[in-house]
Each structure stands twice: as structure tokens, then as C-alpha cells.
Enzyme design. Sequence first.
Site, mmCIF file in Angstrom:
data_model
loop_
_atom_site.group_PDB
_atom_site.id
_atom_site.type_symbol
_atom_site.label_atom_id
_atom_site.label_comp_id
_atom_site.label_asym_id
_atom_site.label_seq_id
_atom_site.Cartn_x
_atom_site.Cartn_y
_atom_site.Cartn_z
ATOM 1 N NE ARG A 142 -3.634 -29.378 15.195
ATOM 2 C CZ ARG A 142 -3.139 -29.847 14.063
ATOM 3 N NH1 ARG A 142 -3.162 -29.094 12.960
ATOM 4 N NH2 ARG A 142 -2.627 -31.065 14.005
ATOM 5 C CG HIS A 186 -0.111 -29.103 18.618
ATOM 6 N ND1 HIS A 186 -0.253 -30.251 17.871
ATOM 7 C CD2 HIS A 186 -1.325 -28.886 19.179
ATOM 8 C CE1 HIS A 186 -1.494 -30.712 17.986
ATOM 9 N NE2 HIS A 186 -2.166 -29.878 18.762
ATOM 10 C CG HIS A 242 -11.292 -28.902 21.206
ATOM 11 N ND1 HIS A 242 -11.340 -30.200 21.676
ATOM 12 C CD2 HIS A 242 -10.037 -28.744 20.707
ATOM 13 C CE1 HIS A 242 -10.177 -30.795 21.468
ATOM 14 N NE2 HIS A 242 -9.371 -29.928 20.883
ATOM 15 C CD1 TRP A 298 -14.753 -30.734 19.443
ATOM 16 C CD2 TRP A 298 -13.537 -29.505 18.027
ATOM 17 N NE1 TRP A 298 -13.532 -31.355 19.300
ATOM 18 C CE2 TRP A 298 -12.756 -30.613 18.432
ATOM 19 C CE3 TRP A 298 -12.970 -28.590 17.148
ATOM 20 C CZ2 TRP A 298 -11.462 -30.840 17.986
ATOM 21 C CZ3 TRP A 298 -11.670 -28.797 16.697
ATOM 22 C CH2 TRP A 298 -10.934 -29.912 17.103
#
Length: 359
Positions: free
Chosen positions: A125, A129, A252, A268
Site C-alpha cells: 500500500r 500510494h 485487494h 477482502w
Amino acid sequence: MSSFRFIRCFATRTRAPKTSAFVFGSMTPLSTVSVSFRNRIFPSARSYTAQTTEKKGRGGALLWIGAGLIAAGAGYYFFVYPEAGVKTLVPVKKEPDYQKIYDQIADILEDNDWDDGSWGPVLLRLAWHAAGTYDKNTKTGGSNGATMRFTPESDHGANAGLKAARDKLEIIKKNNPEISYSDLWSLAGVVAVQEMGGPKIPWIPGRKDAEAVACSPDGRLPDASKGSSHLRDIFYRMGFDDREIVALAGAHALGRCHTDRSGFEGPWTSSPIMFTNGYYQELLGKKWVEKKWKGPKQFIDKETGELMMLPADLAFIQDKAFKPYVEQYAKNEELFFKDFAAAFHKLEELGVPRTGDEK
């Protein structure tokens, strides 16, 4: 003006032989690379390893200078000024050993005290990002710069919780000060995918760090509470098409949401530390109902209530253009791996100046 000459000298550093291989990239030199994923349930052992044949040669020589200079891994130019009798050693920045750094990142992933037992999802992540702020029109943001080190970017809502990931990598940075934060973060994303059973990702070093003035404005990352129109606005700005958008969403399969970060809660998939096409299978295979709670709007599987999806996730099966790719990836993990590797490599190259000669 005094004339001078210089003699190139080396200390203990030995150049990596041409037979070494970086297993995290697909641009592999001539070598024998052994790749094995030994545990699909939990990657407690190194998934990707490089078998390197060391060759003896001049590169391994150690030259003693004066009283005996020992500078581990450093190269030096030895400047001699005959008229003044002055000899000066000027340090030259050494090149990072990327395979060593890859291994060090892989070694810190497993942690039974962190989430589901791995730092991989949050490091992925972080890489995502850091790169996803790119704007192709203004050519600002992107993987180059690592400006999330500074406020206000570090305080953007989409980056909540990523301080833990940045802090986790500080020990790697301390042990390898020659690597930029930009390269370290992007490489950590590659390590996370590969070590959790995903595809090999081509990776190219050379990113440079920037100062706080280069921070990206807020609002450039996807908002999980919105639908397909918003997703296209965000990803088209970066230069991705619909297939690439759906492929990147497959990340995810890893990790979970936290109420103290995003406000959402839950994983998820049922295997949040294993990179698979399970995200697409769950999207299509389960009945999703809105969760009744005081938090933001999200969905849980009707059968168990243990898995969750966000409004942006459900957009992939509600949108007629997105859904065919979800169906393809749900049926064909090999295709998903291929498309994800290409899209993620493209993501990590956003904003990075290249000459075209890099390997």
C-alpha cells in the site's frame, strides 16, 4: 595552477559479477535463477532466491593506502598534487546492492504481532500510494520523490496508517543509506507481491528523493466510498485504461481495512497474506449486503459476514465495461498475474525520468 593526476583505488567492495541475478526484475542477466514458492498458505520461507556463481578476479582486490585505509564498500579517487606533495582521498558514493536490500526487506515481512502476520500488505500500500499521485497532464507526483515523508502529504486521509510502513523500512534505509527512499518504497512493493506468492515484477532503480515543496495535493488517490466514474477520473489522470484499473484492484487480495485508518473494517479475502485472484472470485461468487453499523458505508458477505467489500469494489461488477475483466481474472489467475505485473510496473514508473537505456 597546480597540475594533478588521479589514481582509482578500491577498498573492500567487490563488484557483483555479471552472473548475479536480481530475481525481483524480469530483466535478468545471464544466470541461473532458482524461483520457488514453497508455501502458498503462509510465506514463511523466502519465495524467490538468486543462485549466484562468484567469479574470482581483479574486482576482489584490496589495495592498502598509506597507513591502511579500510572503507567497507566504498570507492575512492586518490588525487595526487606533485608540486605541493598533497594526497587527498575523495569518497565516491557506492551503488546500492539491490539484491541484498531485497533480501533484507523480505526478512522483515513476517511478524505475528502485525495484522494477519505479515507487513507485506501495508508495504504494498505504501508503494502504491507513493506512486498513485501522478498527474500525466502536469507531470507532477508519482513514484519519484517519496514526498510522503513530509506534511501535508503524510497527513492526507488516504495515507492514514502508512507511517507504520515508512517507519518499518527505516532500519533498511539506515543499513543502506545509499538507496533513495523512492527506490526503497517502490522495491518494498515488489518484494511484498513476490514474497506473498504473486508474479515477478520488473523493477528499475534510479528514483531520486525530493523536498517537501514537491508534495502532491490531496485528492489524487482513489476514494473507496465512490463509484466507477470517480475511479476513471483518478486512474485516467495517471494514464491507465479500464483493464489496467481492474488489474491493479486485484491487490485487494491482500490485507484488510482498519477503522482507525480508513474507517472501514475487515479483509477482502479469506487469505489476506497470499497474492491470488481470490479478490475477483469473491466479488463474483458471494452475495454482498450493506453492513449495518455506525461506520462508513461498506458491504459484507451475506453468508458469514466475515469478508467485506467497499463501494469502489462493487463498482467493478456494477459497471458494464469493468465487469468483463473481473470475470476474466476470476477464471484465469495466470492472466491476472501477467496483467497485474505489467500494470504495477507501469504504476511504479510514473513520474520517474528515464532515458530508455535503463535495465
